[in-house]
Design a protein around this motif. Sequence first.
Motif, PDB file in Angstrom:
ATOM      1  N   ALA A 167      16.495  16.531  77.821  1.00  0.00           N
ATOM      2  CA  ALA A 167      17.398  16.898  78.279  1.00  0.00           C
ATOM      3  C   ALA A 167      18.564  16.394  77.685  1.00  0.00           C
ATOM      4  O   ALA A 167      19.137  17.430  77.620  1.00  0.00           O
ATOM      5  CB  ALA A 167      16.914  16.611  79.677  1.00  0.00           C
ATOM      6  N   LYS A 168      18.510  15.227  77.586  1.00  0.00           N
ATOM      7  CA  LYS A 168      19.581  14.839  76.873  1.00  0.00           C
ATOM      8  C   LYS A 168      20.522  15.039  75.571  1.00  0.00           C
ATOM      9  O   LYS A 168      21.453  15.543  74.943  1.00  0.00           O
ATOM     10  CB  LYS A 168      19.772  13.710  76.516  1.00  0.00           C
ATOM     11  CG  LYS A 168      19.731  12.424  77.847  1.00  0.00           C
ATOM     12  CD  LYS A 168      19.004  11.187  77.289  1.00  0.00           C
ATOM     13  CE  LYS A 168      19.274  10.272  78.518  1.00  0.00           C
ATOM     14  NZ  LYS A 168      18.994   8.938  78.714  1.00  0.00           N
ATOM     15  N   LEU A 169      18.960  16.049  74.788  1.00  0.00           N
ATOM     16  CA  LEU A 169      19.727  16.338  73.127  1.00  0.00           C
ATOM     17  C   LEU A 169      20.189  17.958  74.011  1.00  0.00           C
ATOM     18  O   LEU A 169      21.249  18.767  73.737  1.00  0.00           O
ATOM     19  CB  LEU A 169      17.998  17.013  72.825  1.00  0.00           C
ATOM     20  CG  LEU A 169      18.159  18.114  71.538  1.00  0.00           C
ATOM     21  CD1 LEU A 169      18.872  16.932  70.309  1.00  0.00           C
ATOM     22  CD2 LEU A 169      16.853  18.508  71.222  1.00  0.00           C
ATOM     23  N   VAL A 170      19.973  18.935  74.955  1.00  0.00           N
ATOM     24  CA  VAL A 170      19.807  20.262  75.330  1.00  0.00           C
ATOM     25  C   VAL A 170      21.586  19.770  76.219  1.00  0.00           C
ATOM     26  O   VAL A 170      22.780  20.440  76.045  1.00  0.00           O
ATOM     27  CB  VAL A 170      18.935  20.694  76.582  1.00  0.00           C
ATOM     28  CG1 VAL A 170      19.993  21.676  77.031  1.00  0.00           C
ATOM     29  CG2 VAL A 170      18.140  21.552  75.613  1.00  0.00           C
ATOM     30  N   LEU A 171      21.768  18.708  76.826  1.00  0.00           N
ATOM     31  CA  LEU A 171      23.147  18.252  77.264  1.00  0.00           C
ATOM     32  C   LEU A 171      24.253  18.330  76.414  1.00  0.00           C
ATOM     33  O   LEU A 171      25.227  18.584  76.801  1.00  0.00           O
ATOM     34  CB  LEU A 171      22.797  16.814  78.296  1.00  0.00           C
ATOM     35  CG  LEU A 171      24.362  16.291  78.289  1.00  0.00           C
ATOM     36  CD1 LEU A 171      24.728  17.530  79.564  1.00  0.00           C
ATOM     37  CD2 LEU A 171      23.556  15.103  79.369  1.00  0.00           C
ATOM     38  N   ARG A 172      24.340  17.664  75.024  1.00  0.00           N
ATOM     39  CA  ARG A 172      24.483  17.785  74.001  1.00  0.00           C
ATOM     40  C   ARG A 172      24.671  18.292  73.464  1.00  0.00           C
ATOM     41  O   ARG A 172      26.038  19.099  72.893  1.00  0.00           O
ATOM     42  CB  ARG A 172      24.298  16.525  73.115  1.00  0.00           C
ATOM     43  CG  ARG A 172      25.662  16.134  72.235  1.00  0.00           C
ATOM     44  CD  ARG A 172      24.524  15.489  70.553  1.00  0.00           C
ATOM     45  NE  ARG A 172      25.489  15.020  69.618  1.00  0.00           N
ATOM     46  CZ  ARG A 172      25.200  14.231  68.438  1.00  0.00           C
ATOM     47  NH1 ARG A 172      24.206  13.766  68.430  1.00  0.00           N
ATOM     48  NH2 ARG A 172      26.098  14.285  67.992  1.00  0.00           N
ATOM     49  N   LEU A 173      23.929  19.678  73.290  1.00  0.00           N
ATOM     50  CA  LEU A 173      24.094  21.139  72.865  1.00  0.00           C
ATOM     51  C   LEU A 173      25.007  21.810  73.086  1.00  0.00           C
ATOM     52  O   LEU A 173      26.229  22.471  73.005  1.00  0.00           O
ATOM     53  CB  LEU A 173      22.602  21.657  72.714  1.00  0.00           C
ATOM     54  CG  LEU A 173      22.204  22.620  71.368  1.00  0.00           C
ATOM     55  CD1 LEU A 173      22.639  22.310  69.907  1.00  0.00           C
ATOM     56  CD2 LEU A 173      21.840  22.669  71.431  1.00  0.00           C
ATOM     57  N   LEU A 174      24.708  21.778  75.063  1.00  0.00           N
ATOM     58  CA  LEU A 174      25.991  22.563  75.923  1.00  0.00           C
ATOM     59  C   LEU A 174      27.440  21.936  75.958  1.00  0.00           C
ATOM     60  O   LEU A 174      27.838  22.627  76.344  1.00  0.00           O
ATOM     61  CB  LEU A 174      25.345  22.900  77.203  1.00  0.00           C
ATOM     62  CG  LEU A 174      23.767  23.829  76.513  1.00  0.00           C
ATOM     63  CD1 LEU A 174      22.803  23.252  78.480  1.00  0.00           C
ATOM     64  CD2 LEU A 174      23.733  24.889  76.270  1.00  0.00           C
TER      65      LEU A 174
END
Length: 723
Positions: free
Chosen positions: A413-420
């Motif tokens: 979740a944190k990875l996708v949060l950073r990606l977006l």
Amino acid sequence: MTAPAPEPAQEAEPEPAAPPPSNPADEPDPSDPLGHERGHLAASRAALRAMREDAEALDIGNVTANWVNAEVLQSEVDARIKSLADLAHTPLFFGRLDYLRHAAGHTFYIGRRHVHDADGDPMVVDWRAPVSQPFYRASKKDPQDVALRRRFGYTGGELTAYEDEHLTDPAEAERTSALLQSEIERPRVGPMRDIVATIQPEQDEIVRAGIDGTVCVQGAPGTGKTAVGLHRVAYLLYAHRERLHRTGTLVIGPNDSFLHYIEQVLPALGELEVKQATVTELVAAHVHAHVQVRGEDGAESARVKGDARMAEVLRRAVRSGVTAPAEPCVVVRGSRRWRVPAYELAEIVQELLARDMRYGAAREALPQRIAHAVLVRMEQAGEAPDDRVQDAVARDPAVKATVKAAWPAVDPAKLVLRLLSDADFLAEHADGLLTADEQKAVLWERPARGVKSARWSAADVVLVDEAADLVSRTPSLGHVVLDEAQDLSPMQYRAVGRRCSTGSATVLGDLAQGTTPWATASWEEALRHLGKPDALVEELTQGFRVPREVIAYASRLLPSIAPGLAEATSIREAQGLFSVREVGEAREARGRGGREELDGAVVRACREALEHEGSVGLIAAGPRVAELAAALDAAGLDVLGPGEETSAERRLTLVPATLAKGLEYDYVVLDEPAAVVAAEPDERTGLRRLYVALTRAVSGLTVVHARPLPVALRGGAGESPGR
């Protein structure tokens, strides 16, 4: 021979057991065959009650070793008792087979569940048993050793009619079953019913297809593809119960209204444990606890996020933190120090990356690989370490520190949060995959500070699910039914495919009804994203529920929305009620007065539809729903919302066109087709949405419009100022 055909009644429940052939309870009375069949029904009900009483009388108090086993066993007994329920208005059997040579002299009553007498001899055979198959597939050309096929008709649970087909009698011509036709055309109120009494040969072939292969069903409106998929689950649970009980089954639908509509089908077939979910619900249950869908994407943003290229973007991002160690790893054991140089650590890391393992699995393997390098040095020094020493070294603080630095833990979740949220981070990993405009479309307008505060969209949650699978494998089910599949994005197909990676799937849909910006272009492409490229694709074009005139009218849109698909046909003998009404004075009106006249015409059409038996659906574009709700309320018409169950007293449902897919009503009033088309982002999607709305009718369709109809629907048969 045909006795008077009534309205067949509703359904009962099956039991997962295939009985051997046996004689009927008593010899038929040739002077009163209907009385004999009623007697067998009464005897079968009595036998079912005895089966339930036997289950209720089971004493498990002294047969289990502990309370845990007792709880499990009691739950199984309770499920057994529940499955043996006998509903007064549901027939135990709907057909009968008399064979010529195979089991000659025996009669098989075909029903929704198995019922046996006190001696264990079957009185009703489960429709899924092999001996029942000829009930659906036998014909005059291929009688399959069946001398007589008898169908039964019911009224309120009472057996009131029967109809015989002598399949080996050359004097009897091939004909359409009146009872079968009556059951297909019977008005319906409430949720979707099973079709176990009316399954057609081409449908039965799909239902009984083997569990090891994935089947994709391209089905035109009214061909029964949803029912076929649900009955296939019931059949597979019968034929492979132990396997599927261990691995699990799941039905995936497009929205909660659709799932509510179909939720009674499997319980009516005796299958009480099959779970249902939407794709969003499915992935949300798997990802971070604080990832909740609270936002929405625009069409372009959702399209890009649903593109299969995002899988590679995520793969790059997940692995982006992996670095080659710059320092050696020194492990101290007793008085000895064991040193693994940085270059060797880098080789281990590079080898794990090259193996393309899941990120979490590789991270778990790394300390063991470092420990193995230490053990090699120990052995070279003359020591004899064993596996316990290797495990101890793998837990050494120095090894843990090396792993943490070289292969850091990843929170999906944190990875996708950073990606977006981080344009530079996205650009780094989307380089060569997404254009600058596509990257801009994917980024959130307002970057979130944390996972919990982010306004995740449905497409975002699918990305988190993909990232989670890159870290650790998603558990696979034994069989998944995916309905309305044509509306899934490639990334959603991947999410579903992960849930049946070691199992099989039944994929149901209609390319002509795709209404999302990423709607499926071909089943070959969709099945590739699902991970089932070798799936069998079957096409159903013969409709059973939609009247001929209605399906012919809707099919005028096919050249514009799906030029490669064959036009559907209908076996319905009844033409159905069909009219297209233009509100004359409101035709050019754009003011409130014109809308009021259109609203009045719609209300009148609803009143006329309510004069007939069955459910009524008023389908309209989203912006029109509030106005029509107010008009219906002012007219004193009680209206339901999508997902609310109809009854004999409340039969009118107001349905936004976006939620109509998969639903059906006896009578449909369609408000302003041009508005349905205009509510979508482009004309082709709008015409597909209109095609869906037009094909929800079972017995009658009234189209009411003030604005000009789409070109393909103008003029021709059926268009008139009134009914």
